[in-house]
Design an enzyme around this catalytic site. Sequence first.
Site, mmCIF file in Angstrom:
data_model
loop_
_atom_site.group_PDB
_atom_site.id
_atom_site.type_symbol
_atom_site.label_atom_id
_atom_site.label_comp_id
_atom_site.label_asym_id
_atom_site.label_seq_id
_atom_site.Cartn_x
_atom_site.Cartn_y
_atom_site.Cartn_z
ATOM 1 N N TYR A 117 -2.244 0.358 9.878
ATOM 2 C CA TYR A 117 -2.449 -0.312 8.594
ATOM 3 C C TYR A 117 -1.173 -0.259 7.747
ATOM 4 O O TYR A 117 -0.678 -1.286 7.262
ATOM 5 C CB TYR A 117 -3.622 0.337 7.836
ATOM 6 C CG TYR A 117 -3.696 -0.124 6.410
ATOM 7 C CD1 TYR A 117 -4.074 -1.421 6.104
ATOM 8 C CD2 TYR A 117 -3.342 0.730 5.365
ATOM 9 C CE1 TYR A 117 -4.111 -1.861 4.792
ATOM 10 C CE2 TYR A 117 -3.377 0.305 4.050
ATOM 11 C CZ TYR A 117 -3.766 -0.991 3.774
ATOM 12 O OH TYR A 117 -3.778 -1.424 2.476
ATOM 13 N N SER A 120 0.815 -1.216 0.000
ATOM 14 C CA SER A 120 0.000 0.000 0.000
ATOM 15 C C SER A 120 0.843 1.258 0.000
ATOM 16 O O SER A 120 1.950 1.280 0.565
ATOM 17 C CB SER A 120 -0.866 -0.008 1.256
ATOM 18 O OG SER A 120 -1.493 1.232 1.417
ATOM 19 N N LYS A 129 1.656 -3.270 6.430
ATOM 20 C CA LYS A 129 2.051 -3.508 5.035
ATOM 21 C C LYS A 129 3.569 -3.422 4.881
ATOM 22 O O LYS A 129 4.168 -4.179 4.103
ATOM 23 C CB LYS A 129 1.343 -2.510 4.109
ATOM 24 C CG LYS A 129 -0.136 -2.794 3.969
ATOM 25 C CD LYS A 129 -0.379 -4.131 3.257
ATOM 26 C CE LYS A 129 -1.797 -4.573 3.258
ATOM 27 N NZ LYS A 129 -1.996 -5.887 2.626
HETATM 28 N N1 UFG Z 1 -12.718 10.773 3.271
HETATM 29 C C1 UFG Z 1 -13.662 11.730 3.562
HETATM 30 N N2 UFG Z 1 -14.912 11.320 3.890
HETATM 31 C C2 UFG Z 1 -15.277 10.013 3.949
HETATM 32 C C3 UFG Z 1 -14.302 9.030 3.657
HETATM 33 C C4 UFG Z 1 -13.024 9.448 3.317
HETATM 34 O O1 UFG Z 1 -13.376 12.928 3.513
HETATM 35 O O2 UFG Z 1 -16.441 9.714 4.277
HETATM 36 C C5 UFG Z 1 -11.372 11.201 2.864
HETATM 37 C C6 UFG Z 1 -10.260 10.659 3.738
HETATM 38 O O3 UFG Z 1 -10.053 11.474 4.869
HETATM 39 C C7 UFG Z 1 -9.092 10.689 2.760
HETATM 40 C C8 UFG Z 1 -9.747 10.404 1.414
HETATM 41 O O4 UFG Z 1 -11.124 10.682 1.578
HETATM 42 O O5 UFG Z 1 -8.526 11.950 2.715
HETATM 43 C C9 UFG Z 1 -9.604 8.960 0.993
HETATM 44 O O6 UFG Z 1 -10.005 8.170 2.089
HETATM 45 P P1 UFG Z 1 -10.223 6.598 1.965
HETATM 46 O O7 UFG Z 1 -10.685 6.118 3.294
HETATM 47 O O8 UFG Z 1 -11.050 6.300 0.792
HETATM 48 O O9 UFG Z 1 -8.765 6.069 1.619
HETATM 49 P P2 UFG Z 1 -7.377 6.253 2.389
HETATM 50 O O10 UFG Z 1 -6.575 7.239 1.595
HETATM 51 O O11 UFG Z 1 -7.534 6.514 3.817
HETATM 52 O O12 UFG Z 1 -6.797 4.798 2.246
HETATM 53 C C10 UFG Z 1 -6.844 4.131 1.012
HETATM 54 C C11 UFG Z 1 -6.925 2.641 1.215
HETATM 55 C C12 UFG Z 1 -5.672 2.156 1.836
HETATM 56 C C13 UFG Z 1 -4.467 2.661 1.087
HETATM 57 C C14 UFG Z 1 -4.508 4.132 0.899
HETATM 58 C C15 UFG Z 1 -3.366 4.586 0.038
HETATM 59 O O13 UFG Z 1 -8.050 2.302 1.997
HETATM 60 O O14 UFG Z 1 -5.703 0.760 1.802
HETATM 61 O O15 UFG Z 1 -5.711 4.476 0.276
HETATM 62 O O16 UFG Z 1 -3.453 5.970 -0.159
HETATM 63 F F1 UFG Z 1 -3.353 2.381 1.771
#
Ligand code: UFG
Length: 297
Positions: free
Chosen positions: A123, A99, A127
């Site tokens: 997380y 990741s 990884k």
């Molecule tokens: N976000 C919101 N509102 C929501 C959900 C998410 O604003 O309801 C934001 C988060 O704060 C973040 C962005 O949208 O800034 C993306 O969030 P995600 O939860 O979709 O994804 P993450 O970036 O946290 O994590 C994802 C995968 C991981 C991976 C990562 C790599 O879930 O497995 O991308 O960047 F490691």
Amino acid sequence: MTEAGHSVVSVDDFSTGMSDRIQHESYELELENPDAEKELARILKNHHIETVVHFAARKQVGESVQKPELYFKSNVGGLLNLLNAMKTVGVKKLVFSSSAAVYGMPDVEQVTEQSSTNPINPYGQTKLVGEWMIDNAKVWGLSAISLRYFNVAGTGWPDLADKQALNLIPIAISKIRDGEPISVFGDDYQTEDGSCIRDYIHVMDLARAHIDAIPQLKNPGNEVFNVGTGEGSSVFEVLTELKKVSGIDFELNVTNRRAGDPPKLIASSEKIQKALGWKAEFGLEEIAQTAWSSRGF
Ligand code: UFG
């Protein structure tokens, strides 16, 4: 994989996946359980498996901050059992789902595979530990590729659409369905519009990266590759694209930052382009379009 001509056997705990979507042989197994190593070895041997593609893990950044033990148990414990089973049976090829979370909070425009790894949530730590475990397995001849996924989204085949609302786009779509406002976790980051920036990659492009990786598994060691587009999109930009494809002007609700979120994470995808000839074909528009059109309501 099947369309690419591979014969496939799946193993999963089906805690989030759906067994009825699988048309080939599959086994229900919690990889982290003490008896899983033996069971995995039996499956690998009986099916004459040549290559393992290891996707089975937990992936929610926020949940990992709340339940770190669960993440170490599943992601590290499960991988340990798998590696032991592969070693016992002599299966020496592995593609690992790593990741972008291994990078933590990089202060560069695009992260390369040489950028320092400094995960800021459990997380990402699991990884990175996984990559180290895999790299060390070269001592018994393991040839591995670790694909550092950036933000995977979109739908390939509509009947395989993501039914879990665990990431931004699926969460937004399920809130649109319920007529609820969509949360934006912080608009006070040091980015152009104040929301977090990510590199969104279409699931079909990601799938192809695995297929392209398999023929490259030749020498012992672990080669890491970013799998991203090289383009960043903010949370507001993603939601604007969703408004466009859905035609619905849904409400946004800016809330506090979510723990464990880096402000900006964009891939350099030069290495994978050169080594595997892989390049993302789809962008944010196709991601939003395919996710929306397969939404199932
Ligand atoms: N976000 C919101 N509102 C929501 C959900 C998410 O604003 O309801 C934001 C988060 O704060 C973040 C962005 O949208 O800034 C993306 O969030 P995600 O939860 O979709 O994804 P993450 O970036 O946290 O994590 C994802 C995968 C991981 C991976 C990562 C790599 O879930 O497995 O991308 O960047 F490691």
